[in-house]
Design a protein around this motif. Structure first.
Motif, short mmCIF file in Angstrom:
data_model
loop_
_atom_site.label_atom_id
_atom_site.label_comp_id
_atom_site.label_asym_id
_atom_site.label_seq_id
_atom_site.Cartn_x
_atom_site.Cartn_y
_atom_site.Cartn_z
N TRP A 21 -13.39 -36.62 26.57
CA TRP A 21 -12.39 -37.25 25.71
C TRP A 21 -12.29 -36.50 24.39
O TRP A 21 -13.05 -35.56 24.13
CB TRP A 21 -12.73 -38.72 25.48
N TYR A 24 -15.08 -34.76 21.65
CA TYR A 24 -16.35 -34.69 22.36
C TYR A 24 -16.95 -33.28 22.34
O TYR A 24 -18.00 -33.05 22.93
CB TYR A 24 -16.20 -35.17 23.80
N VAL A 151 -8.71 -32.87 28.56
CA VAL A 151 -9.05 -34.28 28.42
C VAL A 151 -8.81 -34.99 29.75
O VAL A 151 -7.72 -34.89 30.32
CB VAL A 151 -8.22 -34.94 27.30
N ASN A 152 -9.83 -35.65 30.25
CA ASN A 152 -9.71 -36.49 31.46
C ASN A 152 -9.09 -35.70 32.61
O ASN A 152 -8.11 -36.13 33.22
CB ASN A 152 -8.89 -37.74 31.15
#
Length: 328
Positions: A21, A24, A151-152
């Motif tokens: 995320w 991070y 991200v993700n």
């Protein structure tokens, strides 16, 4: 990266996808690892590119960092990679010409690792993004290790929806529900890349606590404050305080300490402690809410309720019929 460089005559190099995320530390971690690898590679070869061509010896670049274009197309991706080398390109160049120029640039400059950041900008429902993913798989046959960060990643469809296996501690891809168009290509992608998930710091087990405190010690060594002392960030209740303020998110931790150091210098305190950090406001300091619950300011809650209330209809110009007129 080190393992791929030892391979010879391998048609395809294994790649890595790093997910996590915001804040991070994905980009910082990958760039730091790439810098260490580049130093080791240059030292191993005396800073010279083995088999370098005339005119490229001084442009040896074992690691290349590129950000995924916002509107990604195969051409724009090639242009971004060529932009790293400041390579001239023709405006009317065709895609095969650009791909060939990218392949030549990667080879001539001795590139061993290609870092592509913000890969989560790709969405598999767009044809151009699917073509970009196909192009990336083609780059894996150029003796280059692909490192993709985003991200993700496991949730945007790049590798299909993944599930975390607690026993193996790895992301696992469930079987395809159908083999419709592009199903095979996505399967190839998941087999060619290892998925690594970066998480925030935890503060529960002794190992987790030691890891977080060790990170604070590393930060402490780089703080240049006049009254700084050993244990400024690691003694007493300071580790618990920092964990409570940032939730273990490395990006928020960095921002809190950076702002704290700036405040310590401006106030001439030259020391970071809890009383000083209490003056620093972070967005995370808002009251805890459920992940999917929208944040609604208190002063706007009444306005929302008022908008939802049904306003009575204006009946001034209504015609109530002959009976009403006779009574009047």
């Amino acid at each position: 990266m080190s393992g791929d460089t030892r391979k010879k005559d391998d048609p395809t190099r294994a790649g890595v996808m790093i997910s996590g995320w915001g804040n991070y530390g994905k980009t910082a971690s990958v760039c730091s690892a790439g810098a260490v690898f580049e130093d080791q590679w240059l030292k191993l070869h005396d800073s010279l590119h083995p088999g370098a061509l005339p005119g490229t010896r001084d442009l040896h670049a074992p690691v290349v960092y590129v950000s995924t274009p916002v509107t990604a197309t195969p051409k724009s991706l090639c242009a971004s990679i060529l932009g790293f080398f400041r390579a001239p390109t023709r405006r009317a160049a065709t895609l095969p010409e650009l791909v060939r120029q990218v392949a030549d640039s990667l080879h001539d400059h001795g590139v061993k690792a290609l870092i592509l950041d913000d890969i989560s900008r790709l969405r598999m429902h767009r044809a151009d993004d699917q073509d970009v993913l196909d192009l990336l798989r083609a780059f894996m046959s150029l003796d280059v290790t692909l490192i993709l960060t985003g991200v993700n990643i496991q949730g945007v469809g790049l590798l299909r929806e993944a599930r975390w296996n607690k026993k193996t501690r790895q992301w696992e891809m469930p079987p395809l529900e159908s083999t419709r168009i592009h199903g095979l290509e996505i399967t190839q992608t998941e087999h060619r890349f290892d998925l690594i998930e970066l998480d925030r710091f935890r503060y529960v087990t002794p190992n987790q606590i030691a890891t977080f405190v060790g990170h604070l010690k590393g930060i402490e060594q780089h703080l240049r404050l006049m009254h700084a002392k050993p244990g400024m960030l690691t003694d007493g209740t300071m580790p618990e305080y920092l964990m409570r303020r940032t939730g273990g998110v490395i990006g928020l931790l960095g921002r809190l300490l950076e702002d704290g150091a700036q405040e310590a210098m401006e106030s001439e305190k030259e020391l970071i402690d809890e009383s000083l950090l209490d003056e620093i406001v972070l967005r995370r300091d808002a009251p805890e809410q459920a992940p999917d619950e929208p944040v609604i300011p208190a002063d706007s809650q009444t306005a929302v309720t008022r908008r939802r209330a049904k306003r009575p209809r204006n009946t001034t110009f209504d015609d109530h019929g002959p009976t009403a007129h006779a009574g009047a």
